[in-house]
Enzyme design. Structure first.
Site: not given
Length: 362
Positions: A95-96
């Site tokens: 994810c980020f």
């Protein structure tokens, strides 16, 4: 199988399959080559959770996220993740920041019977690693530039050298005011990521010297990393020479024949040619301030006539009129001035075979 992966170099050198679970809006701003976007939340869901986080805090945001991604929606997304993991058992997800979202996807996959690693630090850490790779390559590698007048075949030289770094290829743009292709350019982040990976892979294969085309800071809408561009201002230049006739023929092929075929292949004969003609005329309009109004109008008339003949009969020879005019009156004087400024850095000049031989030897 390990729970997390932190060897970013190995990830990129091995072309590891990557499952990006960020929202589509994040993915579209920039991703890694070959990554597949299978988001935990879509853009609307992500926006709702973000608003909830700002107004009510993390616990409330997490609870809302579980409510939005539940039931059939949750089952459908888990199915897509499982399918990716089974098709790419050597892959990983991110994810980020490598935090809540990737951990949640990882745990839901585990509940479905699939153990799948996530990237420690996520997209942000990988992106930082690639930017650092560019900086290190600029510092430790050797570079030389190929310069020359418009249409002299600088890209042809790069194609003949195994140690060339094709910035225009990475940017999907031919580098001039007329350089747009029928397909769009990559996002700035994608351009930088691809550049970093190419530099990294080349060095892993023992290559530490590169030949670049002498570019401006912008290749279309893609900006060269500042450190690389600044280094380019000090590099030795090999100046490629060719006859005026050959240059006109090459421009005619690249910017008229090939470009029209690109558009027609994408959009069909009628719409493709219309889009190509619009692109060509817009490219001329983009430099109207530098050309001056009188020259712009004159070249535009020549271009319209050439396009009419091309559409009617397929004959592209009339395009030579405006190409020759632009070279004589605009591009050649501009490049002559640039050459004068770079004279002290020019270490060799000659036709294509001689330039390729010189670069291969030195």
């Amino acid at each position: 199988m390990t729970d997390t992966i932190a060897d970013f170099r190995r990830l990129f050198l091995d072309s590891t399959p990557l499952m990006d679970v960020r929202a589509p809006i994040e993915f579209n701003k920039g991703a890694f080559p070959g990554a597949v976007n299978l988001p935990l939340m879509n853009d609307i869901e992500r926006q709702k959770v973000g608003t909830c986080y700002k107004q009510h805090g993390q616990d409330a945001a997490i609870e809302l996220g579980h409510t939005l991604v539940s039931g059939a929606v949750k089952a459908q997304r888990i199915e897509a993740w499982v399918e990716f993991a089974q098709a790419h058992p050597d892959g990983c997800l991110y994810c980020f920041r490598g935090g809540l979202r990737s951990r949640l996807v990882q745990s839901w996959l585990a509940e479905a019977g699939v153990s799948y690693p996530r990237v420690a630090g996520g997209y942000k850490a990988m992106r930082g690693f690639l930017l650092n790779e560019i900086e290190q390559a600029v510092d430790r590698c050797e570079f030389a530039l190929v310069g020359g007048l418009t249409g002299c075949g600088k890209t042809d030289v790069l194609k003949r050298l195994s140690f060339a770094l094709d910035l225009e290829g990475l940017a999907n743009h031919r580098g001039s005011s007329f350089g747009k292709r029928a397909t769009p350019q990559p996002a700035q982040i994608d351009f930088e990521n691809n550049l970093a990976i190419e530099l990294m892979r080349s060095q892993a294969n023992g290559r530490h010297r590169f030949v670049l085309e002498d570019e401006s800071r912008l290749v279309g809408s893609c900006a060269l990393p500042l450190s690389l561009y600044q280094r380019m201002q000090t590099l030795p230049v090999v100046w490629l020479e060719d006859t005026f006739e050959n240059r006109v023929t090459r421009i005619l092929h690249d910017y008229v024949a090939s470009l029209s075929k690109e558009f027609i292949a994408l959009q069909g004969e009628h719409d493709g040619f219309h889009s190509f003609a619009q692109r060509l005329r817009q490219s001329l309009a983009n430099i109207v301030k530098r050309l001056g109004h009188e020259r712009y109008q004159r070249f535009d008339v020549f271009m319209q006539r050439a396009l009419e003949v091309q559409q009617r009969s397929g004959d592209i020879s009339l395009h030579r009129v405006w190409i020759e005019g632009l070279l004589h009156e605009y591009y050649d004087p501009m490049y002559a001035s640039q050459r004068e400024k770079k004279a002290a850095r020019i270490v060799f000049s000659g036709p294509q075979d001689a330039v390729v031989d010189y670069l291969s030897r030195t």
